[in-house]
Design an enzyme around this catalytic site. Structure first.
Site, PDB file in Angstrom:
ATOM      1  N   GLY A 209       0.834  -1.206   0.000  1.00 31.08           N
ATOM      2  CA  GLY A 209       0.000   0.000   0.000  1.00 31.08           C
ATOM      3  C   GLY A 209       0.865   1.251   0.000  1.00 31.08           C
ATOM      4  O   GLY A 209       0.571   2.232   0.685  1.00 31.08           O
ATOM      5  N   ALA A 210       1.934   1.218  -0.828  1.00 35.51           N
ATOM      6  CA  ALA A 210       2.934   2.295  -0.766  1.00 35.51           C
ATOM      7  C   ALA A 210       2.680   3.413  -1.760  1.00 35.51           C
ATOM      8  O   ALA A 210       3.431   4.382  -1.793  1.00 35.51           O
ATOM      9  CB  ALA A 210       4.330   1.709  -0.995  1.00 35.51           C
ATOM     10  N   ASN A 211       1.617   3.293  -2.563  1.00 32.12           N
ATOM     11  CA  ASN A 211       1.426   4.322  -3.584  1.00 32.12           C
ATOM     12  C   ASN A 211       0.816   5.606  -3.029  1.00 32.12           C
ATOM     13  O   ASN A 211       0.817   6.634  -3.699  1.00 32.12           O
ATOM     14  CB  ASN A 211       0.588   3.805  -4.761  1.00 32.12           C
ATOM     15  CG  ASN A 211      -0.737   3.231  -4.343  1.00 32.12           C
ATOM     16  OD1 ASN A 211      -0.804   2.095  -3.888  1.00 32.12           O
ATOM     17  ND2 ASN A 211      -1.801   4.012  -4.468  1.00 32.12           N
ATOM     18  N   THR A 212       0.301   5.555  -1.813  1.00 30.68           N
ATOM     19  CA  THR A 212      -0.324   6.760  -1.246  1.00 30.68           C
ATOM     20  C   THR A 212      -0.306   6.700   0.282  1.00 30.68           C
ATOM     21  O   THR A 212       0.065   5.681   0.869  1.00 30.68           O
ATOM     22  CB  THR A 212      -1.777   6.915  -1.788  1.00 30.68           C
ATOM     23  OG1 THR A 212      -2.299   8.172  -1.368  1.00 30.68           O
ATOM     24  CG2 THR A 212      -2.692   5.802  -1.304  1.00 30.68           C
ATOM     25  N   GLY A 213      -0.714   7.815   0.904  1.00 28.75           N
ATOM     26  CA  GLY A 213      -0.951   7.850   2.349  1.00 28.75           C
ATOM     27  C   GLY A 213       0.262   7.490   3.205  1.00 28.75           C
ATOM     28  O   GLY A 213       1.405   7.852   2.917  1.00 28.75           O
TER      29      GLY A 213
ATOM     30  N   GLY B  25       1.663   4.622   3.712  1.00 29.90           N
ATOM     31  CA  GLY B  25       2.613   3.718   3.052  1.00 29.90           C
ATOM     32  C   GLY B  25       3.588   4.481   2.169  1.00 29.90           C
ATOM     33  O   GLY B  25       4.794   4.184   2.149  1.00 29.90           O
TER      34      GLY B  25
ATOM     35  N   SER C 270      -4.655  -0.342  13.895  1.00 30.14           N
ATOM     36  CA  SER C 270      -5.385   0.923  14.044  1.00 30.14           C
ATOM     37  C   SER C 270      -5.996   0.937  15.432  1.00 30.14           C
ATOM     38  O   SER C 270      -6.239  -0.129  16.021  1.00 30.14           O
ATOM     39  CB  SER C 270      -6.506   0.976  13.002  1.00 30.14           C
ATOM     40  OG  SER C 270      -7.495   1.916  13.367  1.00 30.14           O
TER      41      SER C 270
ATOM     42  N   TYR D  60     -14.283  -3.435   9.790  1.00 35.03           N
ATOM     43  CA  TYR D  60     -12.962  -2.775   9.783  1.00 35.03           C
ATOM     44  C   TYR D  60     -12.277  -3.011  11.137  1.00 35.03           C
ATOM     45  O   TYR D  60     -11.103  -3.387  11.191  1.00 35.03           O
ATOM     46  CB  TYR D  60     -13.101  -1.271   9.506  1.00 35.03           C
ATOM     47  CG  TYR D  60     -11.759  -0.545   9.498  1.00 35.03           C
ATOM     48  CD1 TYR D  60     -10.823  -0.781   8.491  1.00 35.03           C
ATOM     49  CD2 TYR D  60     -11.413   0.347  10.514  1.00 35.03           C
ATOM     50  CE1 TYR D  60      -9.587  -0.137   8.498  1.00 35.03           C
ATOM     51  CE2 TYR D  60     -10.183   0.997  10.518  1.00 35.03           C
ATOM     52  CZ  TYR D  60      -9.271   0.750   9.508  1.00 35.03           C
ATOM     53  OH  TYR D  60      -8.039   1.384   9.505  1.00 35.03           O
TER      54      TYR D  60
HETATM   55  N1  LIG Z   1      -5.257   7.147   7.896  1.00 34.38           N
HETATM   56  C1  LIG Z   1      -5.501   6.859   9.158  1.00 34.38           C
HETATM   57  O1  LIG Z   1      -5.889   7.728   9.940  1.00 34.38           O
HETATM   58  C2  LIG Z   1      -5.303   5.470   9.678  1.00 34.38           C
HETATM   59  C3  LIG Z   1      -5.651   5.222  11.006  1.00 34.38           C
HETATM   60  C4  LIG Z   1      -5.453   3.947  11.502  1.00 34.38           C
HETATM   61  C5  LIG Z   1      -4.908   2.960  10.718  1.00 34.38           C
HETATM   62  N2  LIG Z   1      -4.588   3.227   9.421  1.00 34.38           N
HETATM   63  C6  LIG Z   1      -4.015   2.123   8.626  1.00 34.38           C
HETATM   64  O2  LIG Z   1      -2.881   2.598   7.918  1.00 34.38           O
HETATM   65  C7  LIG Z   1      -2.694   1.824   6.734  1.00 34.38           C
HETATM   66  C8  LIG Z   1      -2.482   2.763   5.549  1.00 34.38           C
HETATM   67  O3  LIG Z   1      -3.688   3.479   5.356  1.00 34.38           O
HETATM   68  P1  LIG Z   1      -3.751   4.963   4.754  1.00 34.38           P
HETATM   69  O4  LIG Z   1      -4.412   5.789   5.757  1.00 34.38           O
HETATM   70  O5  LIG Z   1      -2.463   5.347   4.197  1.00 34.38           O
HETATM   71  O6  LIG Z   1      -4.837   4.710   3.594  1.00 34.38           O
HETATM   72  P2  LIG Z   1      -4.796   4.972   2.023  1.00 34.38           P
HETATM   73  O7  LIG Z   1      -4.254   6.353   1.760  1.00 34.38           O
HETATM   74  O8  LIG Z   1      -6.166   4.642   1.528  1.00 34.38           O
HETATM   75  O9  LIG Z   1      -3.758   3.892   1.506  1.00 34.38           O
HETATM   76  C9  LIG Z   1      -4.093   2.534   1.516  1.00 34.38           C
HETATM   77  C10 LIG Z   1      -3.157   1.785   0.613  1.00 34.38           C
HETATM   78  O10 LIG Z   1      -3.550   0.393   0.612  1.00 34.38           O
HETATM   79  C11 LIG Z   1      -3.692  -0.028  -0.735  1.00 34.38           C
HETATM   80  N3  LIG Z   1      -4.655  -1.109  -0.925  1.00 34.38           N
HETATM   81  C12 LIG Z   1      -5.983  -1.098  -0.704  1.00 34.38           C
HETATM   82  N4  LIG Z   1      -6.529  -2.271  -1.113  1.00 34.38           N
HETATM   83  C13 LIG Z   1      -5.514  -3.011  -1.616  1.00 34.38           C
HETATM   84  C14 LIG Z   1      -5.425  -4.295  -2.217  1.00 34.38           C
HETATM   85  N5  LIG Z   1      -6.507  -5.063  -2.419  1.00 34.38           N
HETATM   86  N6  LIG Z   1      -4.216  -4.746  -2.615  1.00 34.38           N
HETATM   87  C15 LIG Z   1      -3.109  -3.994  -2.453  1.00 34.38           C
HETATM   88  N7  LIG Z   1      -3.127  -2.765  -1.908  1.00 34.38           N
HETATM   89  C16 LIG Z   1      -4.319  -2.290  -1.490  1.00 34.38           C
HETATM   90  C17 LIG Z   1      -4.148   1.223  -1.466  1.00 34.38           C
HETATM   91  O11 LIG Z   1      -3.978   1.072  -2.869  1.00 34.38           O
HETATM   92  P3  LIG Z   1      -4.962   1.825  -3.926  1.00 34.38           P
HETATM   93  O12 LIG Z   1      -4.572   3.262  -3.883  1.00 34.38           O
HETATM   94  O13 LIG Z   1      -4.674   1.136  -5.207  1.00 34.38           O
HETATM   95  O14 LIG Z   1      -6.359   1.600  -3.414  1.00 34.38           O
HETATM   96  C18 LIG Z   1      -3.236   2.247  -0.836  1.00 34.38           C
HETATM   97  O15 LIG Z   1      -1.958   2.169  -1.407  1.00 34.38           O
HETATM   98  C19 LIG Z   1      -3.933   0.932   6.614  1.00 34.38           C
HETATM   99  O16 LIG Z   1      -3.615  -0.364   7.074  1.00 34.38           O
HETATM  100  C20 LIG Z   1      -4.935   1.586   7.555  1.00 34.38           C
HETATM  101  O17 LIG Z   1      -5.864   0.665   8.080  1.00 34.38           O
HETATM  102  C21 LIG Z   1      -4.767   4.453   8.885  1.00 34.38           C
END
Ligand SMILES: NC(=O)c1ccc[n+]([C@@H]2O[C@H](COP(=O)([O-])OP(=O)(O)OC[C@H]3O[C@@H](n4cnc5c(N)ncnc54)[C@H](OP(=O)(O)O)[C@@H]3O)[C@@H](O)[C@H]2O)c1
Length: 299
Positions: free
Chosen positions: A19-23, A25, A148, A173
């Site tokens: 999940g390294a393309n955004t956010g 990661g 999370s 979730y």
């Molecule tokens: N943001 C927060 O506040 C928060 C809080 C608690 C925990 N987290 C955790 O942090 C981690 C990163 O989340 P984030 O906030 O950075 O979210 P995000 O910006 O939505 O990034 C999620 C990443 O996961 C990838 N992904 C989703 N479905 C996938 C699949 N089937 N196969 C491979 N990759 C997949 C996405 O790819 P695409 O772009 O192609 O969909 C994207 O690269 C997650 O595990 C999330 O549960 C985040």
């Protein structure tokens, strides 16, 4: 206060971030690149991963970057990624199980599991198992699994992992993020019991501005922000994973997250793990379930 400045030189290390393309990661991958590592940005969409690599190359850093294609919702895709990785690489220092999805409309993985349980947990369970032989022989290797605060409200409902009974997006979730932390802790129990040098550590990034909220309506998002307060930028949300991955103070079986506002904001610190994540009976049941569901058995 622990920041990116505390990360030592990572050159010579090979690191996978899912999940390294955004956010979170993306920021995790960028930080490792800045410190000289060879980073595999693993995502399901080639264009998005290539675009992320281009973005990182324009920033400062002296590492190297590689595209990894993996769809965590397909066990075949996870296997394909891991097999080609093992052919190409002789070491894996860090595996960052970061990719995730939150509250999508009811949907399932290729194998029929509820999507969040499948992507957030089962896909990473299988990936870790497939890559384990390489991790095991790379000295100092660590497996970081991103959970999370949602785990606090999680319960594993073994009778509903394919949405046999019902689908509640947020409940599922929370369940998937509980599964992530249980996995991380149970993996450490097994690593310790088998005297392996690899360690397994959990991280939680707090509340961050990312694309994770893509399935929320603007009203639901506004309500969420009202409840949790200001969202951090994702570079800060990446710090707990980076701390768990690189700090000499980080220990197997622990959870690291932001130190302020109940774990929503701040800088990395050890977090208390609640009883639902420490239940060894549930952990063993979940482990057996995951082995059977994925066909992946850890050596
Ligand atoms: N943001 C927060 O506040 C928060 C809080 C608690 C925990 N987290 C955790 O942090 C981690 C990163 O989340 P984030 O906030 O950075 O979210 P995000 O910006 O939505 O990034 C999620 C990443 O996961 C990838 N992904 C989703 N479905 C996938 C699949 N089937 N196969 C491979 N990759 C997949 C996405 O790819 P695409 O772009 O192609 O969909 C994207 O690269 C997650 O595990 C999330 O549960 C985040």
């Amino acid at each position: 206060m622990w920041t990116k400045e505390n990360i030592t030189d990572q050159s010579g290390k090979t690191i996978i971030v899912t999940g390294a393309n955004t956010g979170v990661g993306f920021e995790t991958a960028f930080a490792f690149y800045e410190k000289g590592a060879h980073v595999i940005l693993a995502g399901r969409d080639l264009n998005k991963v290539e675009e992320a690599i281009e973005r990182i190359r324009k920033l400062k850093g002296n590492g190297s970057l590689e595209v990894g294609i993996i769809d965590l919702a397909s066990l075949k895709s996870v296997k394909r990624f891991a097999e080609s990785f093992i052919i190409k690489h002789k070491q894996l220092n860090l595996l960052i199980n970061n990719g995730g999805v939150m509250i999508p409309p009811a949907s399932k993985t290729v194998e029929g599991f509820e999507l969040q349980f499948g992507v957030n947990f089962l896909g990473h369970f299988a990936l870790t198992g497939f890559l384990f032989p390489l991790l095991e022989k790379t000295m100092g290797s660590r497996i970081i699994t991103v959970s999370s605060l949602a785990y606090l409200r999680g319960v594993i409902d073994f009778g509903n992992l394919k949405s046999e009974k019902s689908y509640d997006p947020m409940r599922e979730y929370c369940q998937s993020k509980l599964a992530d932390i249980i996995f991380s802790i149970e993996l450490q129990r097994r690593l310790s019991a088998n005297q392996k040098q690899t360690v397994s550590i959990a991280a939680q990034p707090g509340a961050n501005k990312t694309e994770l909220t893509r399935h929320m309506s603007s009203e639901a998002l506004a309500e969420g922000i009202e409840r949790v307060g200001t969202l951090m930028d994702p570079w800060q949300g990446a710090l707990p994973s980076l701390y768990a991955a690189t700090s000499t103070e980080a220990t197997g079986g622990k959870l690291y997250g932001p130190d302020k506002d109940g774990g929503y904001r701040g800088y990395p610190a050890e977090a208390i793990i609640t009883a639902n994540a420490l239940d060894e009976v549930v952990a063993k049941k979940l482990w057996s379930f995951a082995e059977q569901a994925t066909g992946v058995y850890f050596p």
